[in-house]
Design a protein around this motif. Structure first.
Motif, PDB file in Angstrom:
ATOM      1  N   ASN A   1      -5.958  10.546   1.065  1.00  0.00           N
ATOM      2  CA  ASN A   1      -6.612   9.804  -0.013  1.00  0.00           C
ATOM      3  C   ASN A   1      -5.649   8.827  -0.678  1.00  0.00           C
ATOM      4  O   ASN A   1      -6.032   7.697  -1.026  1.00  0.00           O
ATOM      5  CB  ASN A   1      -7.202  10.761  -1.046  1.00  0.00           C
ATOM      6  CG  ASN A   1      -8.404  11.508  -0.516  1.00  0.00           C
ATOM      7  OD1 ASN A   1      -9.070  11.064   0.414  1.00  0.00           O
ATOM      8  ND2 ASN A   1      -8.682  12.664  -1.099  1.00  0.00           N
ATOM      9  N   ILE A   2      -4.406   9.258  -0.877  1.00  0.00           N
ATOM     10  CA  ILE A   2      -3.386   8.356  -1.436  1.00  0.00           C
ATOM     11  C   ILE A   2      -3.184   7.178  -0.487  1.00  0.00           C
ATOM     12  O   ILE A   2      -3.057   6.030  -0.905  1.00  0.00           O
ATOM     13  CB  ILE A   2      -2.062   9.103  -1.697  1.00  0.00           C
ATOM     14  CG1 ILE A   2      -2.243  10.106  -2.843  1.00  0.00           C
ATOM     15  CG2 ILE A   2      -0.936   8.119  -2.010  1.00  0.00           C
ATOM     16  CD1 ILE A   2      -1.063  11.046  -3.032  1.00  0.00           C
ATOM     17  N   ARG A   3      -3.174   7.462   0.812  1.00  0.00           N
ATOM     18  CA  ARG A   3      -2.984   6.401   1.801  1.00  0.00           C
ATOM     19  C   ARG A   3      -4.137   5.391   1.751  1.00  0.00           C
ATOM     20  O   ARG A   3      -3.915   4.187   1.858  1.00  0.00           O
ATOM     21  CB  ARG A   3      -2.852   6.969   3.204  1.00  0.00           C
ATOM     22  CG  ARG A   3      -2.389   5.915   4.184  1.00  0.00           C
ATOM     23  CD  ARG A   3      -2.330   6.400   5.597  1.00  0.00           C
ATOM     24  NE  ARG A   3      -1.578   5.508   6.442  1.00  0.00           N
ATOM     25  CZ  ARG A   3      -1.911   4.260   6.740  1.00  0.00           C
ATOM     26  NH1 ARG A   3      -2.976   3.710   6.202  1.00  0.00           N
ATOM     27  NH2 ARG A   3      -1.170   3.533   7.544  1.00  0.00           N
TER      28      ARG A   3
ATOM     29  N   SER B   1      -3.684   1.545   1.063  1.00  0.00           N
ATOM     30  CA  SER B   1      -4.175   0.549   2.026  1.00  0.00           C
ATOM     31  C   SER B   1      -4.962  -0.553   1.338  1.00  0.00           C
ATOM     32  O   SER B   1      -4.854  -1.720   1.695  1.00  0.00           O
ATOM     33  CB  SER B   1      -5.065   1.208   3.077  1.00  0.00           C
ATOM     34  OG  SER B   1      -4.321   2.085   3.865  1.00  0.00           O
ATOM     35  N   SER B   2      -5.751  -0.168   0.343  1.00  0.00           N
ATOM     36  CA  SER B   2      -6.551  -1.177  -0.348  1.00  0.00           C
ATOM     37  C   SER B   2      -5.680  -2.122  -1.169  1.00  0.00           C
ATOM     38  O   SER B   2      -6.050  -3.265  -1.404  1.00  0.00           O
ATOM     39  CB  SER B   2      -7.613  -0.523  -1.226  1.00  0.00           C
ATOM     40  OG  SER B   2      -7.021   0.193  -2.275  1.00  0.00           O
TER      41      SER B   2
ATOM     42  N   TYR C   1       5.648  -6.000   1.588  1.00  0.00           N
ATOM     43  CA  TYR C   1       6.625  -5.190   2.311  1.00  0.00           C
ATOM     44  C   TYR C   1       6.764  -3.810   1.678  1.00  0.00           C
ATOM     45  O   TYR C   1       6.833  -2.798   2.366  1.00  0.00           O
ATOM     46  CB  TYR C   1       7.968  -5.918   2.347  1.00  0.00           C
ATOM     47  CG  TYR C   1       8.971  -5.253   3.243  1.00  0.00           C
ATOM     48  CD1 TYR C   1       8.792  -5.268   4.621  1.00  0.00           C
ATOM     49  CD2 TYR C   1      10.074  -4.584   2.723  1.00  0.00           C
ATOM     50  CE1 TYR C   1       9.698  -4.650   5.465  1.00  0.00           C
ATOM     51  CE2 TYR C   1      10.977  -3.965   3.559  1.00  0.00           C
ATOM     52  CZ  TYR C   1      10.786  -4.004   4.926  1.00  0.00           C
ATOM     53  OH  TYR C   1      11.679  -3.378   5.749  1.00  0.00           O
ATOM     54  N   GLN C   2       6.772  -3.760   0.348  1.00  0.00           N
ATOM     55  CA  GLN C   2       6.888  -2.483  -0.348  1.00  0.00           C
ATOM     56  C   GLN C   2       5.690  -1.582  -0.039  1.00  0.00           C
ATOM     57  O   GLN C   2       5.859  -0.392   0.200  1.00  0.00           O
ATOM     58  CB  GLN C   2       7.020  -2.688  -1.864  1.00  0.00           C
ATOM     59  CG  GLN C   2       8.347  -3.262  -2.280  1.00  0.00           C
ATOM     60  CD  GLN C   2       8.379  -4.783  -2.258  1.00  0.00           C
ATOM     61  OE1 GLN C   2       7.542  -5.449  -1.653  1.00  0.00           O
ATOM     62  NE2 GLN C   2       9.381  -5.349  -2.896  1.00  0.00           N
ATOM     63  N   MET C   3       4.488  -2.149  -0.026  1.00  0.00           N
ATOM     64  CA  MET C   3       3.301  -1.344   0.274  1.00  0.00           C
ATOM     65  C   MET C   3       3.312  -0.883   1.725  1.00  0.00           C
ATOM     66  O   MET C   3       2.881   0.224   2.033  1.00  0.00           O
ATOM     67  CB  MET C   3       2.028  -2.121  -0.048  1.00  0.00           C
ATOM     68  CG  MET C   3       1.777  -2.311  -1.526  1.00  0.00           C
ATOM     69  SD  MET C   3       1.783  -0.787  -2.506  1.00  0.00           S
ATOM     70  CE  MET C   3       0.340   0.051  -1.878  1.00  0.00           C
ATOM     71  N   LEU C   4       3.827  -1.704   2.614  1.00  0.00           N
ATOM     72  CA  LEU C   4       3.952  -1.286   4.012  1.00  0.00           C
ATOM     73  C   LEU C   4       4.872  -0.072   4.117  1.00  0.00           C
ATOM     74  O   LEU C   4       4.574   0.890   4.834  1.00  0.00           O
ATOM     75  CB  LEU C   4       4.468  -2.440   4.867  1.00  0.00           C
ATOM     76  CG  LEU C   4       4.647  -2.153   6.347  1.00  0.00           C
ATOM     77  CD1 LEU C   4       3.312  -1.788   6.983  1.00  0.00           C
ATOM     78  CD2 LEU C   4       5.265  -3.346   7.052  1.00  0.00           C
ATOM     79  N   LEU C   5       5.979  -0.087   3.388  1.00  0.00           N
ATOM     80  CA  LEU C   5       6.890   1.066   3.385  1.00  0.00           C
ATOM     81  C   LEU C   5       6.215   2.308   2.814  1.00  0.00           C
ATOM     82  O   LEU C   5       6.407   3.421   3.318  1.00  0.00           O
ATOM     83  CB  LEU C   5       8.163   0.748   2.599  1.00  0.00           C
ATOM     84  CG  LEU C   5       9.122  -0.241   3.236  1.00  0.00           C
ATOM     85  CD1 LEU C   5      10.298  -0.498   2.307  1.00  0.00           C
ATOM     86  CD2 LEU C   5       9.604   0.250   4.583  1.00  0.00           C
ATOM     87  N   ILE C   6       5.419   2.125   1.771  1.00  0.00           N
ATOM     88  CA  ILE C   6       4.705   3.267   1.176  1.00  0.00           C
ATOM     89  C   ILE C   6       3.711   3.844   2.180  1.00  0.00           C
ATOM     90  O   ILE C   6       3.622   5.061   2.347  1.00  0.00           O
ATOM     91  CB  ILE C   6       4.025   2.854  -0.141  1.00  0.00           C
ATOM     92  CG1 ILE C   6       5.084   2.640  -1.211  1.00  0.00           C
ATOM     93  CG2 ILE C   6       3.005   3.904  -0.587  1.00  0.00           C
ATOM     94  CD1 ILE C   6       4.586   1.990  -2.472  1.00  0.00           C
TER      95      ILE C   6
ATOM     96  N   LEU D   1       5.667   5.766   4.690  1.00  0.00           N
ATOM     97  CA  LEU D   1       6.168   7.011   4.110  1.00  0.00           C
ATOM     98  C   LEU D   1       5.056   8.057   4.027  1.00  0.00           C
ATOM     99  O   LEU D   1       5.257   9.214   4.397  1.00  0.00           O
ATOM    100  CB  LEU D   1       6.760   6.764   2.718  1.00  0.00           C
ATOM    101  CG  LEU D   1       7.274   8.003   1.975  1.00  0.00           C
ATOM    102  CD1 LEU D   1       8.411   8.663   2.736  1.00  0.00           C
ATOM    103  CD2 LEU D   1       7.713   7.634   0.566  1.00  0.00           C
ATOM    104  N   ILE D   2       3.891   7.655   3.588  1.00  0.00           N
ATOM    105  CA  ILE D   2       2.768   8.595   3.495  1.00  0.00           C
ATOM    106  C   ILE D   2       2.382   9.102   4.884  1.00  0.00           C
ATOM    107  O   ILE D   2       2.099  10.287   5.060  1.00  0.00           O
ATOM    108  CB  ILE D   2       1.586   7.959   2.748  1.00  0.00           C
ATOM    109  CG1 ILE D   2       1.975   7.728   1.283  1.00  0.00           C
ATOM    110  CG2 ILE D   2       0.348   8.848   2.836  1.00  0.00           C
ATOM    111  CD1 ILE D   2       1.000   6.882   0.496  1.00  0.00           C
ATOM    112  N   ASP D   3       2.413   8.206   5.883  1.00  0.00           N
ATOM    113  CA  ASP D   3       2.156   8.653   7.259  1.00  0.00           C
ATOM    114  C   ASP D   3       3.156   9.728   7.674  1.00  0.00           C
ATOM    115  O   ASP D   3       2.788  10.744   8.263  1.00  0.00           O
ATOM    116  CB  ASP D   3       2.231   7.481   8.239  1.00  0.00           C
ATOM    117  CG  ASP D   3       1.005   6.592   8.203  1.00  0.00           C
ATOM    118  OD1 ASP D   3      -0.045   7.028   7.679  1.00  0.00           O
ATOM    119  OD2 ASP D   3       1.099   5.455   8.709  1.00  0.00           O
ATOM    120  N   GLU D   4       4.421   9.507   7.371  1.00  0.00           N
ATOM    121  CA  GLU D   4       5.454  10.492   7.718  1.00  0.00           C
ATOM    122  C   GLU D   4       5.208  11.826   7.009  1.00  0.00           C
ATOM    123  O   GLU D   4       5.410  12.893   7.588  1.00  0.00           O
ATOM    124  CB  GLU D   4       6.847   9.958   7.375  1.00  0.00           C
ATOM    125  CG  GLU D   4       7.318   8.829   8.254  1.00  0.00           C
ATOM    126  CD  GLU D   4       7.491   9.226   9.704  1.00  0.00           C
ATOM    127  OE1 GLU D   4       7.857  10.386   9.982  1.00  0.00           O
ATOM    128  OE2 GLU D   4       7.258   8.373  10.575  1.00  0.00           O
TER     129      GLU D   4
END
Length: 101
Positions: A61-63, A67-68, A83-88, A91-94
């Motif tokens: 749900n956080i992901r 994403s939005s 770029y920061q949101m891509l890293l987040i 990280l959530i995927d990991e």
């Protein structure tokens, strides 16, 4: 990003460090410093600590929320991912992979 941070805070247990990690990714002005912090988050022990207190469903749900926010619409650039949101998102995927059996 304030609503995103608040939504994570609502589903987090007190003392959760995931919120701190996400805030540091979003609000550290230097990309070099962001990457240095991000690399420390990816170590196995830290991933388990960041995931502590979350379910896979909550992280998904956080992901979805992240994403939005990830796609920024700009008049000059049709859209790009912060770029920061891509890293987040990564990280959530990991964290999800860490919790999956």
């Amino acid at each position: 990003y304030a609503n995103f941070i608040e939504s994570i805070d609502r589903v987090s247990k007190p003392g959760s460090i995931l919120l701190s990690a996400i805030s540091s990714i979003l609000f550290t002005p230097s990309i070099t410093d962001v990457m240095a912090n991000y690399e420390t988050y990816l170590t196995e022990g830290v991933l388990y600590t960041l995931a502590e207190g979350y379910t896979i469903e909550t992280l998904r749900n956080i992901r979805v929320s992240a994403s939005s926010l990830a796609v920024i619409n700009d008049k000059e650039i049709s859209s790009h991912i912060s770029y920061q949101m891509l890293l987040i998102l990564k990280l959530i995927d990991e964290l999800i992979y860490t919790l999956e059996p």
